[in-house]
Design an enzyme around this catalytic site. Sequence first.
Site, PDB file in Angstrom:
ATOM      1  N   HIS A 145      -8.842   4.262  -3.244  1.00  0.00           N
ATOM      2  CA  HIS A 145     -10.023   3.907  -4.030  1.00  0.00           C
ATOM      3  C   HIS A 145     -11.281   4.502  -3.404  1.00  0.00           C
ATOM      4  O   HIS A 145     -12.129   5.056  -4.106  1.00  0.00           O
ATOM      5  CB  HIS A 145     -10.192   2.376  -4.119  1.00  0.00           C
ATOM      6  CG  HIS A 145      -9.126   1.690  -4.882  1.00  0.00           C
ATOM      7  ND1 HIS A 145      -8.474   0.576  -4.406  1.00  0.00           N
ATOM      8  CD2 HIS A 145      -8.579   1.940  -6.104  1.00  0.00           C
ATOM      9  CE1 HIS A 145      -7.581   0.168  -5.301  1.00  0.00           C
ATOM     10  NE2 HIS A 145      -7.623   0.977  -6.340  1.00  0.00           N
ATOM     11  N   LYS A 164      -4.986 -13.427 -14.994  1.00  0.00           N
ATOM     12  CA  LYS A 164      -4.202 -12.811 -13.929  1.00  0.00           C
ATOM     13  C   LYS A 164      -4.530 -13.449 -12.586  1.00  0.00           C
ATOM     14  O   LYS A 164      -5.678 -13.721 -12.272  1.00  0.00           O
ATOM     15  CB  LYS A 164      -4.485 -11.309 -13.851  1.00  0.00           C
ATOM     16  CG  LYS A 164      -3.898 -10.537 -15.004  1.00  0.00           C
ATOM     17  CD  LYS A 164      -3.974  -9.054 -14.740  1.00  0.00           C
ATOM     18  CE  LYS A 164      -3.289  -8.298 -15.863  1.00  0.00           C
ATOM     19  NZ  LYS A 164      -3.303  -6.865 -15.612  1.00  0.00           N
ATOM     20  N   ARG A 215      -2.101   9.086  -8.999  1.00  0.00           N
ATOM     21  CA  ARG A 215      -1.203   9.267  -7.858  1.00  0.00           C
ATOM     22  C   ARG A 215       0.045  10.053  -8.223  1.00  0.00           C
ATOM     23  O   ARG A 215       0.637  10.686  -7.375  1.00  0.00           O
ATOM     24  CB  ARG A 215      -0.777   7.908  -7.299  1.00  0.00           C
ATOM     25  CG  ARG A 215      -1.902   7.120  -6.691  1.00  0.00           C
ATOM     26  CD  ARG A 215      -1.461   5.735  -6.352  1.00  0.00           C
ATOM     27  NE  ARG A 215      -1.014   5.093  -7.602  1.00  0.00           N
ATOM     28  CZ  ARG A 215      -0.876   3.816  -7.784  1.00  0.00           C
ATOM     29  NH1 ARG A 215      -1.117   2.991  -6.803  1.00  0.00           N
ATOM     30  NH2 ARG A 215      -0.497   3.322  -8.945  1.00  0.00           N
ATOM     31  N   SER A 218      -2.644  -1.028  -4.266  1.00  0.00           N
ATOM     32  CA  SER A 218      -3.041  -2.378  -3.846  1.00  0.00           C
ATOM     33  C   SER A 218      -1.834  -3.315  -3.829  1.00  0.00           C
ATOM     34  O   SER A 218      -1.698  -4.142  -2.928  1.00  0.00           O
ATOM     35  CB  SER A 218      -4.109  -2.929  -4.786  1.00  0.00           C
ATOM     36  OG  SER A 218      -5.296  -2.201  -4.677  1.00  0.00           O
TER      37      SER A 218
END
Length: 156
Positions: free
Chosen positions: A17, A41, A90, A127
């Site tokens: 990040h 969430k 990614r 993460s």
Amino acid sequence: MSKAVFPGTFDPPTNGHLDIIARASAAFAEVIVAAGVNQSKQRLFDVEERIAMLTEIAAPYGNVRIATFEGLLVEYCRREGAGVIVKGLRSAADYDYELQMAQLNHAMTGVDTMFLPTASENAFISSSWVKEIAKLGGDVAGFVPPSVHSRLLKKL
């Protein structure tokens, strides 16, 4: 290009990040790093903690602002006057998902998406993996900024 939004959950912010923040700040006059707020969430860090971590790691970049948003990202971009969403990629799997989202966002509001490939040293970092490894006692110091690492250790 003037203003861009780099959205994410940032739970927690990683070196990947931070790399995207640095590169986006060099490409745009202003970058809003926007932590998504979704009450349904469960996160390890609450929104205030994520904002604090992002504020710390983005401090060297004078044109980066930290914020939160709820609801549709493109509506947030419209309210902020941002014409570009920045996304780090990614892998090809990220691209497949993000391309469809970018096309949908553009069709809805005209907001474009800029993809930045993740630096190779960060390509495997997420993460979710950082949290999982840390919860199991693994060393994640090389995957997150030092200030985030200390907060993660305290949280767990």
